[in-house]
Design an enzyme around this catalytic site. Structure first.
Site, PDB file in Angstrom:
ATOM      1  N   LYS A   1       0.830  -1.213   0.000  1.00  0.00           N
ATOM      2  CA  LYS A   1       0.000   0.000   0.000  1.00  0.00           C
ATOM      3  C   LYS A   1       0.866   1.266   0.000  1.00  0.00           C
ATOM      4  O   LYS A   1       0.605   2.193  -0.756  1.00  0.00           O
ATOM      5  CB  LYS A   1      -0.928   0.029   1.233  1.00  0.00           C
ATOM      6  CG  LYS A   1      -1.885  -1.152   1.314  1.00  0.00           C
ATOM      7  CD  LYS A   1      -2.895  -0.977   2.438  1.00  0.00           C
ATOM      8  CE  LYS A   1      -2.294  -0.987   3.833  1.00  0.00           C
ATOM      9  NZ  LYS A   1      -1.700  -2.270   4.246  1.00  0.00           N
TER      10      LYS A   1
ATOM     11  N   ARG B   1      -9.573   0.663   9.468  1.00  0.00           N
ATOM     12  CA  ARG B   1      -9.151  -0.704   9.764  1.00  0.00           C
ATOM     13  C   ARG B   1     -10.192  -1.461  10.580  1.00  0.00           C
ATOM     14  O   ARG B   1      -9.981  -2.624  10.917  1.00  0.00           O
ATOM     15  CB  ARG B   1      -7.862  -0.651  10.570  1.00  0.00           C
ATOM     16  CG  ARG B   1      -6.611  -1.089   9.804  1.00  0.00           C
ATOM     17  CD  ARG B   1      -5.446  -0.875  10.726  1.00  0.00           C
ATOM     18  NE  ARG B   1      -4.251  -1.585  10.402  1.00  0.00           N
ATOM     19  CZ  ARG B   1      -3.193  -1.065   9.803  1.00  0.00           C
ATOM     20  NH1 ARG B   1      -3.231   0.176   9.362  1.00  0.00           N
ATOM     21  NH2 ARG B   1      -2.102  -1.778   9.635  1.00  0.00           N
TER      22      ARG B   1
ATOM     23  N   ARG C   1      11.499  -6.279   4.699  1.00  0.00           N
ATOM     24  CA  ARG C   1      11.391  -4.840   4.951  1.00  0.00           C
ATOM     25  C   ARG C   1      12.000  -4.489   6.302  1.00  0.00           C
ATOM     26  O   ARG C   1      12.611  -3.439   6.466  1.00  0.00           O
ATOM     27  CB  ARG C   1       9.901  -4.442   4.909  1.00  0.00           C
ATOM     28  CG  ARG C   1       9.649  -2.972   5.148  1.00  0.00           C
ATOM     29  CD  ARG C   1       8.196  -2.594   4.924  1.00  0.00           C
ATOM     30  NE  ARG C   1       7.319  -3.015   6.005  1.00  0.00           N
ATOM     31  CZ  ARG C   1       5.990  -2.869   6.013  1.00  0.00           C
ATOM     32  NH1 ARG C   1       5.390  -2.330   4.962  1.00  0.00           N
ATOM     33  NH2 ARG C   1       5.257  -3.270   7.026  1.00  0.00           N
TER      34      ARG C   1
ATOM     35  N   ARG D   1      11.565  -0.814  11.851  1.00  0.00           N
ATOM     36  CA  ARG D   1      10.306  -1.020  12.589  1.00  0.00           C
ATOM     37  C   ARG D   1      10.379  -2.313  13.391  1.00  0.00           C
ATOM     38  O   ARG D   1      10.527  -3.393  12.825  1.00  0.00           O
ATOM     39  CB  ARG D   1       9.125  -1.098  11.602  1.00  0.00           C
ATOM     40  CG  ARG D   1       8.761   0.222  11.011  1.00  0.00           C
ATOM     41  CD  ARG D   1       7.649   0.093   9.992  1.00  0.00           C
ATOM     42  NE  ARG D   1       6.450  -0.567  10.496  1.00  0.00           N
ATOM     43  CZ  ARG D   1       5.331  -0.672   9.809  1.00  0.00           C
ATOM     44  NH1 ARG D   1       5.243  -0.165   8.607  1.00  0.00           N
ATOM     45  NH2 ARG D   1       4.290  -1.278  10.336  1.00  0.00           N
TER      46      ARG D   1
ATOM     47  N   ARG E   1      -0.364  -9.358  13.418  1.00  0.00           N
ATOM     48  CA  ARG E   1      -0.912  -8.277  12.581  1.00  0.00           C
ATOM     49  C   ARG E   1      -1.780  -8.866  11.465  1.00  0.00           C
ATOM     50  O   ARG E   1      -2.828  -8.303  11.125  1.00  0.00           O
ATOM     51  CB  ARG E   1       0.230  -7.435  12.002  1.00  0.00           C
ATOM     52  CG  ARG E   1       0.890  -6.558  13.066  1.00  0.00           C
ATOM     53  CD  ARG E   1       2.261  -6.067  12.639  1.00  0.00           C
ATOM     54  NE  ARG E   1       2.226  -5.171  11.513  1.00  0.00           N
ATOM     55  CZ  ARG E   1       3.302  -4.883  10.760  1.00  0.00           C
ATOM     56  NH1 ARG E   1       4.469  -5.444  11.028  1.00  0.00           N
ATOM     57  NH2 ARG E   1       3.203  -4.051   9.761  1.00  0.00           N
TER      58      ARG E   1
END
Ligand code: AMP
Length: 191
Positions: free
Chosen positions: A14, A89, A128, A134, A146
Site C-alpha cells: 500500500k 481498519r 522490509r 520497525r 498483525r
C-alpha cells in the site's frame, strides 16, 4: 474531493503504491501508520499511547485513531484528492469516516484491495524489517498477529464498502509497475 481507500494486509504494498499514485494524481497520501510513527519518534502523548498497541501488533483504539485522522483531513480540506492507507481498519472507523466526510459534503469514492497471500506477506515484511527500523517488522509472531488482526477486524471493512458497490480487488503480486497500472485503471474508472 476524491477519497480513495488503498486497502490490503500489512506488507501488501500500500505504501509503495500510494507514493506512486499521489505523484500521478496530485492527491495527498494519509497513512495512519506513518502518522503514529511520527508521533512515536517525537515522543508525544499520542505516540506513547500508540506505541503500547503497535509494539504488540494490535490496533490502536478507534477513538485515538479517528481523532488523529480527522485533524489530518481538516488540514487537507482543499486537496484535490486523498489516498487513505491503513485507514479505516475497523467497521467502526469506516462509519466514523463516512460521518466525518458527510459533514463536509464528501464521500468515499472507492476502496481498492491489494490481494497478497499470508506467506508472501511474512516474507516481504521480514525483508522490509532489515531496513525499515520497525520493531513490528522484525518479530515473526508480531507479524503473524498483525495478519490475524487484519483478518478478524479489518476484512469486514471490505464488505462494508462492497455493500455500497465501492470495493474492488487488484492482484498485489507482480511487478510494482504492473500493479500500479492495474490500480490506475480502477481509479480512472471511478473518477
Ligand atoms: P501500518 O503502517 O499501516 O502497517 O500500521 C502499523 C501499526 O499502526 C498497526 O499495526 C497498528 O498498530 C497501528 N495502526 C495504523 N493504522 C491504524 C488504524 N487505522 N487503526 C488502528 N491502528 C492502526
Amino acid at each position: 474531493m476524491t477519497i480513495l481507500i488503498l486497502f490490503g494486509p500489512p506488507g501488501s504494498g500500500k505504501g509503495t503504491q500510494a507514493a506512486k499514485l499521489v505523484e500521478k494524481y496530485d492527491f495527498v497520501h494519509i497513512s495512519t501508520g506513518d502518522l503514529f510513527r511520527y508521533e512515536i519518534k517525537h515522543n508525544t502523548e499520542l505516540g506513547q499511547k500508540a506505541q503500547e498497541y503497535m509494539g504488540k501488533g494490535q490496533l490502536v483504539p478507534d477513538e485515538v485513531t479517528v481523532g488523529m485522522l480527522k485533524n489530518k483531513l481538516e488540514k487537507h480540506s482543499d486537496a484535490k484528492g486523498v489516498i487513505l492507507d491503513g485507514f479505516p481498519r475497523t467497521v467502526a472507523q469506516s462509519e466514523a469516516l463516512d460521518t466525518l466526510l458527510d459533514e463536509t459534503g464528501n464521500k468515499v469514492d472507492c476502496l481498492i484491495a491489494l490481494n497478497v497471500d499470508d506467506e508472501e506477506i511474512v516474507k516481504r515484511i521480514k525483508a522490509r524489517g532489515k531496513t525499515s527500523g520497525r520493531a513490528d517488522d522484525l518479530d515473526e509472531s508480531i507479524i503473524r498477529n498483525r495478519i490475524q488482526v487484519y483478518k478478524d477486524e479489518t476484512t469486514p471493512v471490505y464488505d462494508y464498502y462492497d455493500k455500497k458497490g465501492k470495493s474492488t480487488k487488484v492482484e498485489g503480486v507482480g511487478s510494482i509497475e504492473e500493479i500500479f497500472n492495474n490500480l490506475c485503471d480502477v481509479i480512472d474508472q471511478n473518477l
